[in-house]
Scaffold this motif. Structure first.
Motif, short mmCIF file in Angstrom:
data_model
loop_
_atom_site.label_atom_id
_atom_site.label_comp_id
_atom_site.label_asym_id
_atom_site.label_seq_id
_atom_site.Cartn_x
_atom_site.Cartn_y
_atom_site.Cartn_z
N SER A 242 43.88 61.16 46.94
CA SER A 242 43.90 61.01 45.48
C SER A 242 44.63 59.73 45.06
O SER A 242 44.20 59.03 44.14
N TYR A 243 45.73 59.43 45.76
CA TYR A 243 46.47 58.19 45.46
C TYR A 243 45.66 56.96 45.89
O TYR A 243 45.69 55.91 45.22
N GLN A 244 44.94 57.10 46.99
CA GLN A 244 44.11 55.98 47.45
C GLN A 244 43.00 55.69 46.44
O GLN A 244 42.65 54.53 46.21
N ALA A 245 42.51 56.74 45.82
CA ALA A 245 41.48 56.54 44.80
C ALA A 245 42.04 55.75 43.61
O ALA A 245 41.35 54.88 43.04
N LYS A 246 43.29 56.05 43.26
CA LYS A 246 43.94 55.29 42.19
C LYS A 246 44.14 53.83 42.59
O LYS A 246 43.92 52.92 41.80
N VAL A 247 44.55 53.63 43.83
CA VAL A 247 44.74 52.25 44.34
C VAL A 247 43.43 51.48 44.24
O VAL A 247 43.39 50.33 43.77
N ASP A 248 42.34 52.11 44.67
CA ASP A 248 41.03 51.44 44.63
C ASP A 248 40.60 51.14 43.20
O ASP A 248 40.03 50.08 42.90
N ARG A 249 40.87 52.11 42.30
CA ARG A 249 40.49 51.91 40.90
C ARG A 249 41.27 50.76 40.27
O ARG A 249 40.70 49.92 39.56
N TYR A 250 42.57 50.71 40.55
CA TYR A 250 43.39 49.62 40.01
C TYR A 250 42.95 48.27 40.56
O TYR A 250 42.94 47.25 39.84
N GLU A 251 42.57 48.24 41.82
CA GLU A 251 42.12 46.99 42.43
C GLU A 251 40.84 46.48 41.75
O GLU A 251 40.70 45.28 41.47
N LYS A 252 39.93 47.43 41.49
CA LYS A 252 38.69 47.05 40.81
C LYS A 252 38.97 46.56 39.39
O LYS A 252 38.40 45.54 38.95
N GLU A 253 39.84 47.26 38.68
CA GLU A 253 40.19 46.87 37.32
C GLU A 253 40.87 45.50 37.29
O GLU A 253 40.63 44.70 36.39
N LYS A 254 41.72 45.25 38.28
CA LYS A 254 42.40 43.96 38.36
C LYS A 254 41.41 42.81 38.51
O LYS A 254 41.56 41.75 37.89
N LYS A 255 40.40 43.00 39.33
CA LYS A 255 39.40 41.95 39.54
C LYS A 255 38.64 41.66 38.24
O LYS A 255 38.37 40.49 37.92
N GLU A 256 38.33 42.71 37.50
CA GLU A 256 37.62 42.52 36.23
C GLU A 256 38.51 41.80 35.21
O GLU A 256 38.06 40.90 34.50
N ILE A 257 39.78 42.21 35.17
CA ILE A 257 40.72 41.58 34.24
C ILE A 257 40.95 40.12 34.61
O ILE A 257 40.99 39.24 33.74
N GLU A 258 41.08 39.85 35.90
CA GLU A 258 41.29 38.47 36.35
C GLU A 258 40.10 37.59 35.97
O GLU A 258 40.26 36.44 35.53
N ALA A 259 38.88 38.12 36.14
CA ALA A 259 37.68 37.36 35.79
C ALA A 259 37.67 37.03 34.30
O ALA A 259 37.34 35.90 33.89
N ASP A 260 38.04 38.02 33.46
CA ASP A 260 38.10 37.78 32.01
C ASP A 260 39.15 36.74 31.65
O ASP A 260 38.91 35.86 30.81
N ALA A 261 40.30 36.82 32.30
CA ALA A 261 41.39 35.88 32.01
C ALA A 261 40.99 34.46 32.38
O ALA A 261 41.24 33.51 31.62
N ARG A 262 40.38 34.30 33.54
CA ARG A 262 39.96 32.95 33.97
C ARG A 262 38.86 32.40 33.07
O ARG A 262 38.80 31.19 32.80
N LYS A 263 37.98 33.28 32.60
CA LYS A 263 36.93 32.85 31.68
C LYS A 263 37.54 32.36 30.37
O LYS A 263 37.13 31.31 29.82
N LEU A 264 38.52 33.09 29.87
CA LEU A 264 39.20 32.69 28.63
C LEU A 264 39.95 31.37 28.81
O LEU A 264 39.97 30.53 27.91
N GLU A 265 40.57 31.18 29.97
CA GLU A 265 41.27 29.92 30.25
C GLU A 265 40.28 28.75 30.27
O GLU A 265 40.58 27.66 29.78
N ALA A 266 39.11 28.98 30.87
CA ALA A 266 38.08 27.93 30.92
C ALA A 266 37.59 27.59 29.51
O ALA A 266 37.39 26.40 29.17
N GLU A 267 37.42 28.62 28.67
CA GLU A 267 36.99 28.38 27.30
C GLU A 267 38.06 27.61 26.52
O GLU A 267 37.74 26.71 25.73
N ALA A 268 39.33 27.96 26.74
CA ALA A 268 40.43 27.26 26.07
C ALA A 268 40.44 25.78 26.47
O ALA A 268 40.61 24.90 25.61
N LYS A 269 40.25 25.52 27.74
CA LYS A 269 40.21 24.13 28.21
C LYS A 269 39.05 23.37 27.58
O LYS A 269 39.19 22.21 27.17
N HIS A 270 37.90 24.02 27.49
CA HIS A 270 36.71 23.39 26.90
C HIS A 270 36.95 23.06 25.43
O HIS A 270 36.62 21.95 24.97
N PHE A 271 37.55 23.99 24.68
CA PHE A 271 37.84 23.73 23.27
C PHE A 271 38.87 22.61 23.11
O PHE A 271 38.78 21.82 22.16
#
Length: 202
Positions: free
Chosen positions: A112-141
């Motif tokens: 059950s704890y491993q499932a949480k670890v896996d879920r957090y890892e997946k969520e982190k990757k999605e959040i990181e992708a969004d953050a980098r996209k926003l940084e790229a947009e900020a640089k472009h502007f």
């Protein structure tokens, strides 16, 4: 920053009107038709330059407004990216706690704890992708804002050159100096050249 306003009816032009009237009276008594030709030429030139200058001033104001808008968009994206990285850090902390709980818990509870670890890892990757996209947009502007501000400065330089040209036109009419008339044309040509550079984003 320049105000982006071309004073078509500024001090130069009032002086120019006075000089034109003065020159016209003087020519009637002393210079005949030839002098009147110079007055008409300068008056026509000034009308054209005033119109072009007004257009340059408008474009200068528009590019300045665009630069501020792009800079504001860049600031918004940077704030959003910072929020995403904070969210990412929060998920990392939760993932670390889940990993510790997994390692310290009995074998039957570890999945059950491993499932949480896996879920957090997946969520982190999605959040990181969004953050980098926003940084790229900020640089472009930011880049768009810098380009617009550079163009704004070009329009302001061109407008200033045309204002100087109008002032020289007034002095040329008052003094009847041919070299001032050539100077008037030269400065106006310089203003037109700078305006061309602004239009070409150079």
């Amino acid at each position: 920053m320049s105000s982006g306003t071309f004073h078509v009816h500024g001090p130069h032009d009032h002086e120019l009107e006075h000089a034109t009237q003065h020159a016209a009276h003087g020519e009637a008594g002393h210079h005949g038709i030839g002098g009147g030709s110079m007055t008409n030429q300068i008056a026509m030139f000034t009308a054209v330059i005033s119109t072009v200058g007004a257009i340059f001033a408008y474009l200068g104001g528009a590019t300045q407004a665009n630069a501020l808008l792009y800079k504001n968009n860049a600031a918004i994206r940077k704030t959003e990216a910072s929020n995403q990285w904070n969210y990412f850090q929060s998920k990392s902390t939760k993932q670390s706690l889940a990993e510790i709980s997994r390692d310290l818990s009995p074998a039957d509870k570890q999945p059950s704890y491993q499932a949480k670890v896996d879920r957090y890892e997946k969520e982190k990757k999605e959040i990181e992708a969004d953050a980098r996209k926003l940084e790229a947009e900020a640089k472009h502007f930011d880049e768009l804002s810098d380009a617009q501000m550079h163009q704004h400065h070009r329009w302001a330089q061109a407008t200033t050159a045309l204002q100087v040209s109008i002032a020289l036109a007034a002095i040329a009419l008052l003094t009847r100096k041919k070299w001032l008339e050539w100077g008037m044309f030269g400065v106006a040509g310089l203003g037109a050249l700078i305006g061309l550079l602004a239009a070409l984003h150079i």
